[in-house]
Design a protein around this motif. Sequence first.
Motif, PDB file in Angstrom:
ATOM      1  N   THR A   1       3.189  -9.727  -4.274  1.00  0.00           N
ATOM      2  CA  THR A   1       3.361  -8.426  -3.631  1.00  0.00           C
ATOM      3  C   THR A   1       2.118  -8.022  -2.847  1.00  0.00           C
ATOM      4  N   GLN A   2       0.948  -8.262  -3.414  1.00  0.00           N
ATOM      5  CA  GLN A   2      -0.309  -7.842  -2.787  1.00  0.00           C
ATOM      6  C   GLN A   2      -0.688  -8.709  -1.591  1.00  0.00           C
ATOM      7  N   ALA A   3      -0.334  -9.969  -1.634  1.00  0.00           N
ATOM      8  CA  ALA A   3      -0.875 -10.954  -0.696  1.00  0.00           C
ATOM      9  C   ALA A   3      -0.114 -10.980   0.625  1.00  0.00           C
ATOM     10  N   GLY A   4      -0.741 -11.615   1.616  1.00  0.00           N
ATOM     11  CA  GLY A   4      -0.079 -11.838   2.898  1.00  0.00           C
ATOM     12  C   GLY A   4      -0.869 -11.249   4.055  1.00  0.00           C
ATOM     13  N   TYR A   5      -0.732 -11.850   5.214  1.00  0.00           N
ATOM     14  CA  TYR A   5      -1.508 -11.451   6.390  1.00  0.00           C
ATOM     15  C   TYR A   5      -1.213 -10.014   6.803  1.00  0.00           C
ATOM     16  N   ASP A   6      -2.256  -9.334   7.269  1.00  0.00           N
ATOM     17  CA  ASP A   6      -2.109  -8.014   7.870  1.00  0.00           C
ATOM     18  C   ASP A   6      -3.102  -7.919   9.028  1.00  0.00           C
ATOM     19  N   PHE A   7      -2.625  -7.507  10.195  1.00  0.00           N
ATOM     20  CA  PHE A   7      -3.473  -7.498  11.386  1.00  0.00           C
ATOM     21  C   PHE A   7      -4.663  -6.561  11.231  1.00  0.00           C
ATOM     22  N   ARG A   8      -4.565  -5.587  10.304  1.00  0.00           N
ATOM     23  CA  ARG A   8      -5.683  -4.659  10.096  1.00  0.00           C
ATOM     24  C   ARG A   8      -6.862  -5.313   9.390  1.00  0.00           C
ATOM     25  N   ASP A   9      -6.645  -6.485   8.828  1.00  0.00           N
ATOM     26  CA  ASP A   9      -7.716  -7.262   8.213  1.00  0.00           C
ATOM     27  C   ASP A   9      -7.718  -8.632   8.879  1.00  0.00           C
ATOM     28  N   PRO A  10      -8.533  -8.817   9.921  1.00  0.00           N
ATOM     29  CA  PRO A  10      -8.505 -10.069  10.683  1.00  0.00           C
ATOM     30  C   PRO A  10      -8.813 -11.319   9.856  1.00  0.00           C
TER      31      PRO A  10
ATOM     32  N   ASP B   1      -2.966   4.932   2.238  1.00  0.00           N
ATOM     33  CA  ASP B   1      -2.998   3.868   1.235  1.00  0.00           C
ATOM     34  C   ASP B   1      -3.806   2.688   1.759  1.00  0.00           C
ATOM     35  N   ASP B   2      -4.613   2.063   0.886  1.00  0.00           N
ATOM     36  CA  ASP B   2      -5.156   0.756   1.224  1.00  0.00           C
ATOM     37  C   ASP B   2      -3.979  -0.222   1.348  1.00  0.00           C
ATOM     38  N   ILE B   3      -4.214  -1.362   1.967  1.00  0.00           N
ATOM     39  CA  ILE B   3      -3.100  -2.255   2.302  1.00  0.00           C
ATOM     40  C   ILE B   3      -2.349  -2.710   1.054  1.00  0.00           C
ATOM     41  N   HIS B   4      -3.060  -3.180   0.030  1.00  0.00           N
ATOM     42  CA  HIS B   4      -2.353  -3.677  -1.155  1.00  0.00           C
ATOM     43  C   HIS B   4      -1.678  -2.535  -1.904  1.00  0.00           C
ATOM     44  N   VAL B   5      -2.232  -1.329  -1.817  1.00  0.00           N
ATOM     45  CA  VAL B   5      -1.605  -0.153  -2.436  1.00  0.00           C
ATOM     46  C   VAL B   5      -0.306   0.179  -1.710  1.00  0.00           C
ATOM     47  N   GLU B   6      -0.355   0.116  -0.407  1.00  0.00           N
ATOM     48  CA  GLU B   6       0.826   0.329   0.431  1.00  0.00           C
ATOM     49  C   GLU B   6       1.952  -0.625   0.033  1.00  0.00           C
ATOM     50  N   ARG B   7       1.594  -1.865  -0.249  1.00  0.00           N
ATOM     51  CA  ARG B   7       2.591  -2.874  -0.606  1.00  0.00           C
ATOM     52  C   ARG B   7       3.157  -2.645  -2.005  1.00  0.00           C
ATOM     53  N   ILE B   8       2.311  -2.229  -2.933  1.00  0.00           N
ATOM     54  CA  ILE B   8       2.783  -1.929  -4.285  1.00  0.00           C
ATOM     55  C   ILE B   8       3.719  -0.723  -4.252  1.00  0.00           C
ATOM     56  N   ARG B   9       3.376   0.271  -3.461  1.00  0.00           N
ATOM     57  CA  ARG B   9       4.253   1.442  -3.319  1.00  0.00           C
ATOM     58  C   ARG B   9       5.600   1.024  -2.724  1.00  0.00           C
ATOM     59  N   ALA B  10       5.549   0.172  -1.698  1.00  0.00           N
ATOM     60  CA  ALA B  10       6.782  -0.268  -1.043  1.00  0.00           C
ATOM     61  C   ALA B  10       7.656  -1.096  -1.974  1.00  0.00           C
ATOM     62  N   ALA B  11       7.048  -1.740  -2.973  1.00  0.00           N
ATOM     63  CA  ALA B  11       7.807  -2.536  -3.946  1.00  0.00           C
ATOM     64  C   ALA B  11       8.457  -1.672  -5.021  1.00  0.00           C
ATOM     65  N   GLY B  12       8.251  -0.348  -4.946  1.00  0.00           N
ATOM     66  CA  GLY B  12       8.976   0.558  -5.823  1.00  0.00           C
ATOM     67  C   GLY B  12       8.169   1.246  -6.902  1.00  0.00           C
ATOM     68  N   ALA B  13       6.868   0.956  -6.996  1.00  0.00           N
ATOM     69  CA  ALA B  13       6.064   1.545  -8.071  1.00  0.00           C
ATOM     70  C   ALA B  13       5.886   3.049  -7.870  1.00  0.00           C
ATOM     71  N   ILE B  14       5.791   3.754  -8.974  1.00  0.00           N
ATOM     72  CA  ILE B  14       5.488   5.189  -8.975  1.00  0.00           C
ATOM     73  C   ILE B  14       4.053   5.344  -9.467  1.00  0.00           C
ATOM     74  N   PHE B  15       3.188   5.873  -8.631  1.00  0.00           N
ATOM     75  CA  PHE B  15       1.781   5.988  -8.991  1.00  0.00           C
ATOM     76  C   PHE B  15       1.567   7.183  -9.907  1.00  0.00           C
ATOM     77  N   ILE B  16       1.056   6.890 -11.099  1.00  0.00           N
ATOM     78  CA  ILE B  16       0.880   7.938 -12.112  1.00  0.00           C
ATOM     79  C   ILE B  16      -0.556   8.437 -12.177  1.00  0.00           C
ATOM     80  N   GLY B  17      -1.482   7.736 -11.544  1.00  0.00           N
ATOM     81  CA  GLY B  17      -2.888   8.099 -11.592  1.00  0.00           C
ATOM     82  C   GLY B  17      -3.732   6.908 -11.210  1.00  0.00           C
ATOM     83  N   LYS B  18      -4.966   6.887 -11.673  1.00  0.00           N
ATOM     84  CA  LYS B  18      -5.902   5.814 -11.361  1.00  0.00           C
ATOM     85  C   LYS B  18      -6.412   5.177 -12.651  1.00  0.00           C
ATOM     86  N   SER B  19      -6.941   3.956 -12.533  1.00  0.00           N
ATOM     87  CA  SER B  19      -7.598   3.320 -13.675  1.00  0.00           C
ATOM     88  C   SER B  19      -9.112   3.434 -13.488  1.00  0.00           C
ATOM     89  N   ASN B  20      -9.802   3.678 -14.571  1.00  0.00           N
ATOM     90  CA  ASN B  20     -11.229   3.981 -14.522  1.00  0.00           C
ATOM     91  C   ASN B  20     -12.050   2.763 -14.101  1.00  0.00           C
TER      92      ASN B  20
END
Length: 324
Positions: free
Chosen positions: A231-240, A106-125
């Motif tokens: 949910t998406q925002a906030g520091y992550d060491f993987r993005d300096p 998962d990209d970082i913000h995707v990881e956070r959305i998943r952790a917040a409980g979302a169920i991924f149904i697909g992608k948006s075009n």
Amino acid sequence: MKDITSLSALQLSAAIHARSVSCRATMEAYLSRIDTVNPAINALVSLREPKALLTEADQADRELAAGRSRGWMHGFPFAIKDLSEAKGLPCTFGSMNYADFVPDFDDIHVERIRAAGAIFIGKSNAPEMGLGSHTYNSVFGATRNPYDLSRSAGGSSGGAAAAIAAGLVPLADGSDMMGSLRNPAAFNNVIGFRPTFGRVPALGNELYLGQFSVTGPMGRRVEDVAALLQTQAGYDFRDPLSLDDEDLTLGPLSDFAGARIGWLGDYHGYLPFEPGVLELCESALGVLAGMGLVIEEVPRDSTWTGSGRPGGYSGISSSPTARG
């Protein structure tokens, strides 16, 4: 209870956590609407099998019954923009070169959305590689505006905006380099917010062009957009270059008296607008002025010496003097 798909994201969250609406019923309602509406607008792509999604929704219900919530988006159907990686879902970037790419992360913000409980149904075009202000590509074709199928949904987050407007998802993520969150939101009568660079971290940000593009939220209501940004925002060491954590939740309405807004408008006749658009935008200035803000026209050259208009503002003058 209103139709589930018409609830705002925060209303849906409250209903699910109060257990007045189940995660399964939520998923069923959205899948039914997607089945009915999406073929005409083509906003959502790479959709997962309904059986698997309903199984995940049932698991989310069991967790709530046991007193466990993953987060405020527990049981939400969510479609990630097809420019971000989500583990197990195709990520084509709208390009035939990546038509078979399925990331195992998962990209970082995707990881956070998943952790917040979302169920991924697909992608948006999205347009190929996100390049363009309209959403079409050789992998999935064009996304159409749900208000008028002959019109563009905008881009590059056109799939996300059209899906929200059509009630296919409660809210969505998007990205923006030169308007890709804002123009599709405007085209589809929803809200897109471009955060400050670094507010939402991302993997693999290239240090030059990468600083022009940001990931952000989109929704039908301001409070939903703020909640997703939190949910998406906030520091992550993987993005300096990511910014420190900050409370982004909405508080009481501030006192805006004396604050200044620069009004670009059509840049004194330089920028073309379709009839009615500029007038509609100008009508909002009176609302802002009534809140105490000072509206100042942006000068076209350095010789312009305008001054702010106080609360009695009644519209932009079209006289040559006012235009500098």
